[in-house]
Design an enzyme around this catalytic site. Structure first.
Site, PDB file in Angstrom:
ATOM      1  N   LYS A  35       0.831  -1.214   0.000  1.00 11.05           N
ATOM      2  CA  LYS A  35       0.000   0.000   0.000  1.00 11.05           C
ATOM      3  C   LYS A  35       0.872   1.273   0.000  1.00 11.05           C
ATOM      4  O   LYS A  35       0.587   2.200  -0.745  1.00 11.05           O
ATOM      5  CB  LYS A  35      -0.936   0.021   1.225  1.00 11.05           C
ATOM      6  N   ARG A 110      -9.728   0.551   9.005  1.00 14.16           N
ATOM      7  CA  ARG A 110      -9.336  -0.820   9.332  1.00 14.16           C
ATOM      8  C   ARG A 110     -10.436  -1.569  10.087  1.00 14.16           C
ATOM      9  O   ARG A 110     -10.237  -2.736  10.435  1.00 14.16           O
ATOM     10  CB  ARG A 110      -8.074  -0.801  10.201  1.00 14.16           C
ATOM     11  N   ARG A 149      11.443  -6.124   4.722  1.00 21.18           N
ATOM     12  CA  ARG A 149      11.335  -4.685   5.016  1.00 21.18           C
ATOM     13  C   ARG A 149      11.897  -4.376   6.414  1.00 21.18           C
ATOM     14  O   ARG A 149      12.540  -3.354   6.618  1.00 21.18           O
ATOM     15  CB  ARG A 149       9.860  -4.266   4.929  1.00 21.18           C
ATOM     16  N   ARG A 155      11.358  -0.640  11.540  1.00 25.04           N
ATOM     17  CA  ARG A 155      10.066  -0.901  12.193  1.00 25.04           C
ATOM     18  C   ARG A 155      10.138  -2.195  12.975  1.00 25.04           C
ATOM     19  O   ARG A 155      10.292  -3.274  12.400  1.00 25.04           O
ATOM     20  CB  ARG A 155       8.956  -0.989  11.136  1.00 25.04           C
ATOM     21  N   ARG A 167      -0.610  -9.609  13.202  1.00 25.05           N
ATOM     22  CA  ARG A 167      -1.182  -8.499  12.411  1.00 25.05           C
ATOM     23  C   ARG A 167      -2.043  -9.041  11.270  1.00 25.05           C
ATOM     24  O   ARG A 167      -3.094  -8.470  10.952  1.00 25.05           O
ATOM     25  CB  ARG A 167      -0.055  -7.620  11.855  1.00 25.05           C
TER      26      ARG A 167
HETATM   27  P1  AMP Z   1       0.674   0.345   9.166  1.00 24.30           P
HETATM   28  O1  AMP Z   1       1.771   1.342   9.054  1.00 24.30           O
HETATM   29  O2  AMP Z   1      -0.542   0.713   8.342  1.00 24.30           O
HETATM   30  O3  AMP Z   1       1.142  -1.057   8.892  1.00 24.30           O
HETATM   31  O4  AMP Z   1       0.173   0.365  10.671  1.00 24.30           O
HETATM   32  C1  AMP Z   1       1.044   0.012  11.742  1.00 24.30           C
HETATM   33  C2  AMP Z   1       0.226  -0.174  13.011  1.00 24.30           C
HETATM   34  O5  AMP Z   1      -0.425   1.066  13.348  1.00 24.30           O
HETATM   35  C3  AMP Z   1      -0.900  -1.189  12.918  1.00 24.30           C
HETATM   36  O6  AMP Z   1      -0.437  -2.520  13.146  1.00 24.30           O
HETATM   37  C4  AMP Z   1      -1.834  -0.702  14.036  1.00 24.30           C
HETATM   38  O7  AMP Z   1      -1.330  -1.047  15.300  1.00 24.30           O
HETATM   39  C5  AMP Z   1      -1.709   0.818  13.905  1.00 24.30           C
HETATM   40  N1  AMP Z   1      -2.718   1.355  12.965  1.00 24.30           N
HETATM   41  C6  AMP Z   1      -2.481   1.957  11.771  1.00 24.30           C
HETATM   42  N2  AMP Z   1      -3.619   2.331  11.189  1.00 24.30           N
HETATM   43  C7  AMP Z   1      -4.620   1.952  12.018  1.00 24.30           C
HETATM   44  C8  AMP Z   1      -6.032   2.032  11.955  1.00 24.30           C
HETATM   45  N3  AMP Z   1      -6.659   2.571  10.903  1.00 24.30           N
HETATM   46  N4  AMP Z   1      -6.740   1.528  12.984  1.00 24.30           N
HETATM   47  C9  AMP Z   1      -6.137   0.988  14.051  1.00 24.30           C
HETATM   48  N5  AMP Z   1      -4.809   0.854  14.170  1.00 24.30           N
HETATM   49  C10 AMP Z   1      -4.044   1.335  13.159  1.00 24.30           C
END
Ligand code: AMP
Length: 211
Positions: A35, A110, A149, A155, A167
């Site tokens: 994404k 989400r 990654r 991260r 996740r």
């Molecule tokens: P990402 O960078 O999109 O992979 O998000 C990393 C982490 O941030 C996720 O595993 C969640 O813990 C948190 N997170 C990101 N976006 C959301 C969302 N829309 N709702 C809830 N938690 C989120």
């Protein structure tokens, strides 16, 4: 016709013109689907404003805000940050961004609750979600990509296979129903997310350009 009626018609017309020019897109898919990578290209081509909730949380954390340290606890465990926290942050971001060509939402919504809240926020601004692009990638490929990654991204949530699997399970249980939410609105487009980055980008563009 009264001046008031003319003004109402004018407002309605300008809103439809705005909707026509706005490209609000939800880029959807499991962690590691690509994404972020595809967002960068879509932003350049369609002049979109990027809203990545994951990036916003990471920025908050590095700036040492309360929101950042609250979110970090959930992120470290691979769990979702509570809806009201996420929606409040997105609301603020949308309202502090000047009107442009539209938003690309990456990693948001989400949960179905977040999708409903996003519809409400955008309704108030008169530009709804135009389409949802869902990147489809098999689980083993996701795990390999995320571990890869994790070697360079810094991260911590990408460096542990168990956390990555958590996740993905959270995605299946809490996030996948969001696809049905957009399907029922006729906005779901599934795109194979495996192959060369350029090929996947072309697939995404052909959906957007054909609408
Ligand atoms: P990402 O960078 O999109 O992979 O998000 C990393 C982490 O941030 C996720 O595993 C969640 O813990 C948190 N997170 C990101 N976006 C959301 C969302 N829309 N709702 C809830 N938690 C989120």
């Amino acid at each position: 016709m009264a001046l008031e009626d003319i003004i109402k018609i004018f407002i309605k017309l300008s809103n439809s013109i705005k909707i026509y020019h706005m490209n609000n897109i939800v880029l959807f898919g499991p962690p590691g689907a690509g994404k972020g990578t595809q967002s960068e290209r879509l932003i350049e081509r369609y002049h979109l404003t990027h809203i990545s909730t994951g990036d916003l949380f990471r920025n908050h954390f590095s700036e040492g805000t309360k929101l950042g340290s609250l979110a970090k606890k959930y992120m470290d465990e691979g769990h979702l940050v509570p809806d009201e926290v996420v929606v409040g942050m997105v609301d603020e971001k949308i309202n502090s961004t000047p009107d442009g060509s539209g938003f690309i939402f990456d990693g948001f919504p989400r949960t179905v609750h977040q999708a409903e809240a996003l519809d409400k926020l955008l309704k108030a601004k008169s530009f709804p979600i135009r389409t949802m692009l869902m990147l489809d990638v098999p689980e083993e490929e996701l795990i390999n990509r995320l571990l890869e990654r994790g070697k360079t991204s810094g991260r911590t949530d990408d460096q542990n296979e168990e956390k990555i699997r958590t996740r993905i399970r959270v995605y299946e249980k809490e996030t996948l129903p969001v696809a049905n939410y957009y399907k029922s609105q006729g906005k779901l487009n599934k795109i194979p997310g495996v192959g060369k980055i350029d090929e996947i980008f072309k697939r995404l563009c052909s959906v957007l350009d054909s609408e």
